[in-house]
Design an enzyme around this catalytic site. Structure first.
Site, mmCIF file in Angstrom:
data_model
loop_
_atom_site.group_PDB
_atom_site.id
_atom_site.type_symbol
_atom_site.label_atom_id
_atom_site.label_comp_id
_atom_site.label_asym_id
_atom_site.label_seq_id
_atom_site.Cartn_x
_atom_site.Cartn_y
_atom_site.Cartn_z
ATOM 1 N N ASP A 1 -49.090 22.927 7.022
ATOM 2 C CA ASP A 1 -48.044 23.656 6.296
ATOM 3 C C ASP A 1 -48.338 23.754 4.803
ATOM 4 O O ASP A 1 -48.126 24.786 4.181
ATOM 5 C CB ASP A 1 -46.684 22.958 6.477
ATOM 6 C CG ASP A 1 -46.158 23.169 7.886
ATOM 7 O OD1 ASP A 1 -46.816 23.909 8.654
ATOM 8 O OD2 ASP A 1 -45.099 22.603 8.203
ATOM 9 N N TYR B 1 -50.828 26.397 4.071
ATOM 10 C CA TYR B 1 -50.206 27.711 4.260
ATOM 11 C C TYR B 1 -49.374 28.061 3.019
ATOM 12 O O TYR B 1 -49.475 29.159 2.469
ATOM 13 C CB TYR B 1 -49.314 27.653 5.504
ATOM 14 C CG TYR B 1 -48.650 28.970 5.853
ATOM 15 C CD1 TYR B 1 -49.240 29.856 6.749
ATOM 16 C CD2 TYR B 1 -47.418 29.316 5.290
ATOM 17 C CE1 TYR B 1 -48.625 31.057 7.076
ATOM 18 C CE2 TYR B 1 -46.804 30.513 5.610
ATOM 19 C CZ TYR B 1 -47.408 31.380 6.504
ATOM 20 O OH TYR B 1 -46.799 32.563 6.816
ATOM 21 N N LEU C 1 -29.721 43.882 32.840
ATOM 22 C CA LEU C 1 -30.224 43.506 34.164
ATOM 23 C C LEU C 1 -29.071 43.125 35.063
ATOM 24 O O LEU C 1 -28.067 42.576 34.603
ATOM 25 C CB LEU C 1 -31.136 42.275 34.044
ATOM 26 C CG LEU C 1 -32.481 42.451 33.386
ATOM 27 C CD1 LEU C 1 -33.124 41.077 33.175
ATOM 28 C CD2 LEU C 1 -33.386 43.315 34.250
ATOM 29 N N GLU D 1 -40.989 36.289 34.853
ATOM 30 C CA GLU D 1 -40.989 35.738 33.507
ATOM 31 C C GLU D 1 -39.679 35.020 33.240
ATOM 32 O O GLU D 1 -38.826 34.927 34.117
ATOM 33 C CB GLU D 1 -41.265 36.822 32.470
ATOM 34 C CG GLU D 1 -40.289 37.960 32.485
ATOM 35 C CD GLU D 1 -40.784 39.138 31.649
ATOM 36 O OE1 GLU D 1 -40.620 39.092 30.444
ATOM 37 O OE2 GLU D 1 -41.332 40.088 32.240
ATOM 38 N N LYS E 1 -36.003 34.248 31.478
ATOM 39 C CA LYS E 1 -34.885 34.971 30.889
ATOM 40 C C LYS E 1 -34.455 34.181 29.654
ATOM 41 O O LYS E 1 -33.854 33.112 29.763
ATOM 42 C CB LYS E 1 -33.724 35.108 31.870
ATOM 43 C CG LYS E 1 -32.614 35.955 31.282
ATOM 44 C CD LYS E 1 -31.665 36.464 32.327
ATOM 45 C CE LYS E 1 -30.773 37.550 31.763
ATOM 46 N NZ LYS E 1 -30.046 37.177 30.564
ATOM 47 N N ARG F 1 -29.305 45.105 19.877
ATOM 48 C CA ARG F 1 -29.028 45.932 21.047
ATOM 49 C C ARG F 1 -27.730 46.718 20.898
ATOM 50 O O ARG F 1 -27.629 47.860 21.329
ATOM 51 C CB ARG F 1 -28.960 45.024 22.278
ATOM 52 C CG ARG F 1 -28.617 45.735 23.548
ATOM 53 C CD ARG F 1 -28.758 44.795 24.728
ATOM 54 N NE ARG F 1 -28.523 45.492 25.964
ATOM 55 C CZ ARG F 1 -27.322 45.673 26.497
ATOM 56 N NH1 ARG F 1 -26.260 45.209 25.874
ATOM 57 N NH2 ARG F 1 -27.188 46.316 27.639
ATOM 58 N N CYS G 1 -5.965 -4.472 26.978
ATOM 59 C CA CYS G 1 -5.489 -5.851 26.816
ATOM 60 C C CYS G 1 -4.556 -6.033 25.619
ATOM 61 O O CYS G 1 -4.014 -7.116 25.432
ATOM 62 C CB CYS G 1 -6.665 -6.811 26.701
ATOM 63 S SG CYS G 1 -7.554 -6.659 25.151
ATOM 64 N N CYS H 1 -12.633 -3.325 20.727
ATOM 65 C CA CYS H 1 -11.532 -4.210 21.069
ATOM 66 C C CYS H 1 -11.982 -5.629 20.729
ATOM 67 O O CYS H 1 -13.110 -6.028 21.018
ATOM 68 C CB CYS H 1 -11.252 -4.083 22.563
ATOM 69 S SG CYS H 1 -10.386 -5.484 23.257
HETATM 70 S S1 IVH Z 1 -35.502 42.953 30.789
HETATM 71 C C1 IVH Z 1 -34.509 47.140 31.730
HETATM 72 N N1 IVH Z 1 -36.532 40.568 30.513
HETATM 73 O O1 IVH Z 1 -31.233 39.776 29.288
HETATM 74 C C2 IVH Z 1 -34.580 45.687 31.607
HETATM 75 N N2 IVH Z 1 -34.357 40.964 29.660
HETATM 76 O O2 IVH Z 1 -29.214 41.576 31.005
HETATM 77 C C3 IVH Z 1 -34.019 45.175 30.341
HETATM 78 N N3 IVH Z 1 -33.354 39.040 28.538
HETATM 79 O O3 IVH Z 1 -30.281 42.399 27.214
HETATM 80 C C4 IVH Z 1 -34.103 43.737 30.083
HETATM 81 N N4 IVH Z 1 -35.047 37.672 28.808
HETATM 82 O O4 IVH Z 1 -31.283 40.344 26.170
HETATM 83 C C5 IVH Z 1 -35.465 41.353 30.292
HETATM 84 N N5 IVH Z 1 -37.589 38.501 30.289
HETATM 85 C C6 IVH Z 1 -36.524 39.293 30.065
HETATM 86 C C7 IVH Z 1 -35.376 38.846 29.382
HETATM 87 C C8 IVH Z 1 -34.305 39.720 29.210
HETATM 88 C C9 IVH Z 1 -33.837 37.819 28.304
HETATM 89 C C10 IVH Z 1 -32.000 39.494 28.150
HETATM 90 C C11 IVH Z 1 -31.981 40.716 27.315
HETATM 91 C C12 IVH Z 1 -31.171 41.747 28.047
HETATM 92 C C13 IVH Z 1 -30.454 40.929 29.066
HETATM 93 C C14 IVH Z 1 -30.406 41.706 30.364
#
Ligand code: IVH
Length: 678
Positions: free
Chosen positions: A35, A38, A85, A120, A122, A143, A420, A435
């Site tokens: 660090d 950097y 999703l 992958e 989420k 978003r 107690c 206590c």
């Molecule tokens: S794909 C068309 N992949 O989950 C597909 N979303 O309900 C669009 N998210 O708004 C999303 N990890 O914020 C996708 N590996 C991942 C994700 C992911 C997190 C979130 C994202 C999205 C929400 C979908």
């Protein structure tokens, strides 16, 4: 050296080095610069740019935090909508998704048995869209409602994980590239931020996602910059000037080549079975990931197949989120009860309206201590957010202040013990109220008895909490020594007990009479004396009487015993009723081998480190651990070059593989037992 080159050359060189360091750190997860170094490069660049302002460009790393705070964010319409999703909450829903995908593809005359899925994580953060024009970061937007978000470019630019310029070494750099992904705060950073908030007496964030959202929506980008946000990509928005890779996994590889961070935890799986395997593997590793996730995502890997499947309303038919059971839920706090522990510590416990969280129904949550209750300002009647992560005890993350009933009283610790009636005191500088009743307090007595009988102490089989409750409440047992006076008749007369179970308890007590000195000391439940201190004391003094008569100064000679522990031990044995209990126990036949005092921790395993992995044929892991520790060895959780032995049982996995790779000696249970008696 700088002097040998023109300022312009040096500036370019510094920018390259900094970009490379960012790339190694955020993309490859392989830090190359300390660090301090950097920071030094960054300062040199700042000085040069201050001297030669004509050299400043938008993609200079010094310009990540640019401009001044704004009053509001501009709205930004997405070139391609940001969709969401559908969720699957169980395997049946994943199977239904897979069936729909296969059906859809079959109707489109795609020949296939199993669909290939890109799996992958989420990520539990905030979705953003990053727009690169001619390779340069031009826009960063949240978003929002999917069609219109907020332009948070100034803040996005402060995120060091996000390149300001795409790497030119990728095969093709598109003229327009929109990357979709998640902005997150790593768990460690979240903890640090909350520490800083506490120090400033400001409100803490309830989870990393809220903290990330707060950081990204700061009107002053300097504040965003301080909060070290991270980013992982998972998809594309608009693109011009390049063609899309044929599969999702190729797309992610390509993004990496362009310098965009993509999480390493991803896999291509065949069919639903492969997907579920990925889910299980990720679920196991979830707690050790440096960031929060709330599930995994399965996506039909082929772009062509994705297009065939298309979308239904606002979500794709080709992808689904397989969520982990929720770890947080909202419920009502119906009461705060006080529990009294073995050492008299009073712990406030929240009684909750039952709520399903993290896969189980939760009705209690710990509130730790009075300060914690005050800090979170938790009151009876409040609507609260409860969290249960993995095997961790459920806790209250925060209250929802808007839903507080009027006149909800502020919590205070009682002045008298609820069990107690003795006075409650709180030592200065200590968070815990206690206590003062000692063994007069039934709650402490019960806990002390349970501790005395616990597996790692005297290991009395069959003595559970329901039995101890009755023995204490009916005045049959007051001290551990009283346990040894119990006969089958008296025990069998108690609730839920019969002749046979009573005989088992008596037999368990008989077996417990033969013990070891470390176990006996630990069983006494002296404050601040855990198993390892008990072992050190036993080894140092050899005999119990030597410990009882030791002065604080003598106790301080024991390795790892400091003034607080020494004072606790001396105070314990200075109480005549404690010495009496010890005498009664000896009179009841509790015995152990004594030895000559030794200075160094002895035992044939002294200085040896073990790792236990897999299922051993006869020993429980805990027992094997205790045996090794009794012989002076250490048991570690992971294999390293410092490991001396790996004890491997059935189904040993990665630890065994690592041990083999490192050349660590691997033994089985039989060999361990042999070593122990040698
Ligand atoms: S794909 C068309 N992949 O989950 C597909 N979303 O309900 C669009 N998210 O708004 C999303 N990890 O914020 C996708 N590996 C991942 C994700 C992911 C997190 C979130 C994202 C999205 C929400 C979908």
């Amino acid at each position: 050296m700088a002097s040998a080159k023109s300022p312009a050359q040096r500036v370019r060189r510094l920018r390259d080095e900094i970009a490379q360091a960012d790339n190694n750190y955020y993309l490859l997860d392989r830090p190359t610069l300390p660090d301090a170094e950097y920071d030094r490069l960054m300062r040199e660049l700042q000085v040069l740019e201050a001297e030669h302002p004509e050299l400043i460009t938008a993609e200079s790393p010094t310009q990540r935090v640019g401009g001044t705070a704004s009053r509001a964010f501009r709205q930004s319409r997405h070139a391609a909508p940001m969709l969401s999703l559908n969720n699957a909450l169980n395997e049946a829903e994943v199977a239904a998704f897979d069936a729909r995908a296969r059906d859809g593809l079959a109707r489109a005359r795609e020949e296939l048995n199993e669909v290939e899925y890109a799996c992958e994580l989420k990520f539990d953060g905030l979705a953003v869209n990053l727009r690169y024009e001619n390779g340069e970061l031009a826009l960063g937007a949240t978003r929002g409602d999917g069609a219109v978000g907020e332009d948070v470019t100034a803040n996005i630019r402060t995120i060091r994980a996000i390149p300001l310029r795409l790497h030119a070494r990728a095969r093709v750099v598109p003229t327009v590239l929109e990357v979709r992904g998640e902005v997150m705060m790593f768990k460690r950073e979240f903890e640090r931020l909350n520490e800083r908030q506490r120090a400033k007496d400001e409100r803490e964030y309830s989870n990393p996602r809220n903290a990330a959202a707060g950081a990204l929506r700061q009107l002053d980008p300097r504040i965003t910059a301080e909060r070290s946000l991270r980013f992982f990509a998972y998809g594309l928005g608009e693109m011009q000037g390049a063609s899309e890779p044929p599969t999702h996994s190729d797309l992610l590889d390509w993004l990496v080549a362009l310098g965009i961070p993509v999480a390493r935890e991803r896999e291509v799986a065949n069919g639903i079975a492969g997907c579920l395997q990925f889910y299980q593997a990720v679920a196991q590793r979830r707690a050790s990931l440096p960031y929060e996730i709330d599930g995994v995502v399965y996506r039909v890997n082929s772009r062509a197949q994705q297009q065939l499947l298309g979308f239904v309303s606002r979500a794709p038919r080709f992808a689904i989120a397989h969520k982990f059971p929720a770890q947080e839920a909202v419920t009502q706090l119906v009461g705060i009860e006080i529990q009294v522990g073995r050492t008299g510590a009073l712990t406030p416990v929240a009684r909750l309206a039952p709520v399903f969280v993290g896969g189980v129904t939760v009705t209690n949550a710990t509130l730790h201590n009075e300060d914690e209750v005050r800090r979170k300002d938790v009151r009876i009647g409040d609507t609260v957010i409860v969290r249960r992560a993995g095997d961790v005890i459920p806790e209250i993350v925060a209250v929802v202040p808007e839903r507080r009933p009027p006149n909800a009283p502020i919590f205070t610790m009682p002045a008298l013990c609820p069990v107690c009636g003795s006075h409650v005191y709180r030592e200065e500088g200590e968070a815990v109220a206690r206590c003062t009743g000692g063994l007069v307090c039934a709650a402490q007595r019960k806990q002390a008895l349970l501790h005395f009988a616990s597996r790692r102490a005297l290991d009395v089989e069959g003595l559970g909490d329901k039995l101890v409750d009755q023995l204490v409440d009916q005045g049959v047992v007051a001290t551990p020594a009283d346990l040894f006076k119990l006969g089958v008749g008296a025990l069998a007369a108690l609730d839920r007990m019969a002749e046979k179970s009573a005989a088992n308890v008596v037999a368990g007590l008989a077996r417990a009479r033969t013990t070891t000195l470390p176990r006996f000391i630990y069983a006494l439940g002296i404050r601040n004396v855990g198993e390892s201190t008990a072992r050190d004391l036993a080894h140092h003094f050899g005999k119990l009487d030597a410990i009882i008569s030791a002065t604080e100064d003598e106790l301080l000679q024991v390795s790892d015993v400091g003034p607080i522990v020494a004072a606790s031990i001396a105070r314990f044995f200075s109480e005549s009723h404690n010495r009496e209990v010890v005498e009664q126990l000896r009179a009841a036949g509790v015995h152990w081998p004594e030895s000559a005092p030794t200075r160094a921790p002895p035992g044939r395993f002294a200085t040896k480190t073990f790792v236990i992995t897999g299922t051993l044929p006869t020993l429980k892991r805990e027992d094997a651990k205790a045996m090794i520790e009794d012989a002076g060895g250490k048991v570690a959780g992971s294999v390293s070059t410092k490991t001396d032995y790996v004890v491997a049982g059935e189904d040993a996995g990665s630890k065994l593989a690592k041990a083999t790779a490192l050349g660590v000696t691997i033994i089985d249970e039989a060999q361990l037992q042999k070593l122990l008696v040698q």
